[in-house]
Design a protein around this motif. Structure first.
Motif, PDB file in Angstrom:
ATOM      1  N   TRP A 103      -3.520 -10.378  11.133  1.00 16.25           N
ATOM      2  CA  TRP A 103      -2.538  -9.763  10.247  1.00 16.25           C
ATOM      3  C   TRP A 103      -1.236  -9.583  10.993  1.00 16.25           C
ATOM      4  CZ3 TRP A 103      -1.047  -4.236  10.163  1.00 16.25           C
ATOM      5  CH2 TRP A 103      -0.123  -3.967   9.141  1.00 16.25           C
ATOM      6  N   LEU A 104      -0.144 -10.040  10.383  1.00 20.01           N
ATOM      7  CA  LEU A 104       1.194  -9.937  10.959  1.00 20.01           C
ATOM      8  C   LEU A 104       2.022  -9.030  10.072  1.00 20.01           C
ATOM      9  CD1 LEU A 104       1.567 -13.744  11.635  1.00 20.01           C
ATOM     10  CD2 LEU A 104       0.714 -11.994  13.188  1.00 20.01           C
ATOM     11  N   PRO A 105       2.238  -7.778  10.515  1.00 12.68           N
ATOM     12  CA  PRO A 105       2.979  -6.835   9.682  1.00 12.68           C
ATOM     13  C   PRO A 105       4.420  -7.268   9.459  1.00 12.68           C
ATOM     14  CG  PRO A 105       1.934  -5.720  11.551  1.00 12.68           C
ATOM     15  CD  PRO A 105       1.802  -7.187  11.769  1.00 12.68           C
ATOM     16  N   PRO A 113      10.649 -11.449   7.079  1.00  9.30           N
ATOM     17  CA  PRO A 113      10.904 -10.332   6.164  1.00  9.30           C
ATOM     18  C   PRO A 113       9.762 -10.131   5.157  1.00  9.30           C
ATOM     19  CG  PRO A 113      12.104 -12.243   5.426  1.00  9.30           C
ATOM     20  CD  PRO A 113      11.415 -12.640   6.717  1.00  9.30           C
ATOM     21  N   TYR A 114       8.546 -10.457   5.562  1.00  2.61           N
ATOM     22  CA  TYR A 114       7.352 -10.308   4.738  1.00  2.61           C
ATOM     23  C   TYR A 114       6.161 -10.218   5.671  1.00  2.61           C
ATOM     24  CZ  TYR A 114       8.208 -15.292   5.474  1.00  2.61           C
ATOM     25  OH  TYR A 114       8.545 -16.502   6.033  1.00  2.61           O
ATOM     26  N   GLU A 115       5.016  -9.805   5.145  1.00  2.00           N
ATOM     27  CA  GLU A 115       3.817  -9.787   5.975  1.00  2.00           C
ATOM     28  C   GLU A 115       3.075 -11.116   5.817  1.00  2.00           C
ATOM     29  OE1 GLU A 115       0.913  -6.796   5.032  1.00  2.00           O
ATOM     30  OE2 GLU A 115       1.107  -7.144   2.889  1.00  2.00           O
ATOM     31  N   GLU A 116       2.305 -11.470   6.842  1.00  2.00           N
ATOM     32  CA  GLU A 116       1.572 -12.737   6.833  1.00  2.00           C
ATOM     33  C   GLU A 116       0.157 -12.519   7.350  1.00  2.00           C
ATOM     34  OE1 GLU A 116       4.455 -16.382   7.846  1.00  2.00           O
ATOM     35  OE2 GLU A 116       4.322 -14.915   9.469  1.00  2.00           O
ATOM     36  N   ILE A 117      -0.674 -13.480   7.053  1.00  2.00           N
ATOM     37  CA  ILE A 117      -1.984 -13.601   7.687  1.00  2.00           C
ATOM     38  C   ILE A 117      -2.076 -15.021   8.218  1.00  2.00           C
ATOM     39  CG2 ILE A 117      -4.482 -13.636   7.376  1.00  2.00           C
ATOM     40  CD1 ILE A 117      -4.071 -11.572   5.123  1.00  2.00           C
ATOM     41  N   TYR A 118      -2.393 -15.159   9.503  1.00  2.00           N
ATOM     42  CA  TYR A 118      -2.715 -16.457  10.096  1.00  2.00           C
ATOM     43  C   TYR A 118      -4.238 -16.522  10.160  1.00  2.00           C
ATOM     44  CZ  TYR A 118       1.973 -17.429  12.128  1.00  2.00           C
ATOM     45  OH  TYR A 118       3.304 -17.696  12.333  1.00  2.00           O
ATOM     46  N   TYR A 119      -4.814 -17.601   9.642  1.00  2.00           N
ATOM     47  CA  TYR A 119      -6.256 -17.819   9.739  1.00  2.00           C
ATOM     48  C   TYR A 119      -6.470 -19.091  10.548  1.00  2.00           C
ATOM     49  CZ  TYR A 119     -11.119 -18.630   8.698  1.00  2.00           C
ATOM     50  OH  TYR A 119     -12.462 -18.844   8.821  1.00  2.00           O
ATOM     51  N   ILE A 120      -7.168 -18.977  11.669  1.00  2.00           N
ATOM     52  CA  ILE A 120      -7.398 -20.124  12.547  1.00  2.00           C
ATOM     53  C   ILE A 120      -8.566 -20.946  11.990  1.00  2.00           C
ATOM     54  CG2 ILE A 120      -7.779 -20.899  14.918  1.00  2.00           C
ATOM     55  CD1 ILE A 120      -5.242 -19.162  14.599  1.00  2.00           C
ATOM     56  N   LEU A 121      -8.235 -22.098  11.430  1.00  2.00           N
ATOM     57  CA  LEU A 121      -9.266 -23.002  10.886  1.00  2.00           C
ATOM     58  C   LEU A 121     -10.043 -23.692  11.988  1.00  2.00           C
ATOM     59  CD1 LEU A 121      -7.440 -24.901   8.011  1.00  2.00           C
ATOM     60  CD2 LEU A 121      -9.420 -23.412   7.787  1.00  2.00           C
TER      61      LEU A 121
END
Length: 113
Positions: free
Chosen positions: A86-88, A56-64
């Motif tokens: 970016w995950l809407p 129920p929120y947006e996210e950003i996954y950053y691949i380290l």
């Protein structure tokens, strides 16, 4: 100033299993953040998957480090070290580690405007 690392006692105590696949810890949460919900670090072992889910929120996954296959809605593609995804809000997403090493991910979350 707030500084946390993966060895900080409060961070270690926050360890959880993220959507069936990754081991994750919360580095910072809304208890201290002003405009974001959380900032987390996750590790996805080879062959494991963060199962498809909707937040129920947006996210950003950053691949380290590492690599995987990311699905967001109806789209899928290979991702690797240095990629930010970016995950809407409200869109199903998943990540499978397709490599032979751990896939380390930073995850940030915020409420959509």
């Amino acid at each position: 100033m707030i500084v946390r690392n993966l060895e900080h006692e409060e961070v270690v105590r926050s360890l959880y299993r993220a959507h069936g696949g990754a081991s994750a810890v919360m580095l910072l949460t809304s208890q201290v953040l002003e405009g974001m919900l959380f900032f987390a670090h996750a590790v996805l072992k080879p062959g494991k998957e963060i199962e498809a889910h909707v937040d129920p929120y947006e996210e950003i996954y950053y691949i380290l480090e590492g690599e995987g296959y990311m699905t967001v809605g109806d789209e899928g593609r290979a991702v690797k070290t240095g990629d930010a995804i970016w995950l809407p809000y409200g869109v199903p997403h998943s990540l499978k580690n397709t490599g032979d090493q751990d896939c380390a991910i930073l995850v940030s979350a915020a409420m959509p405007r």
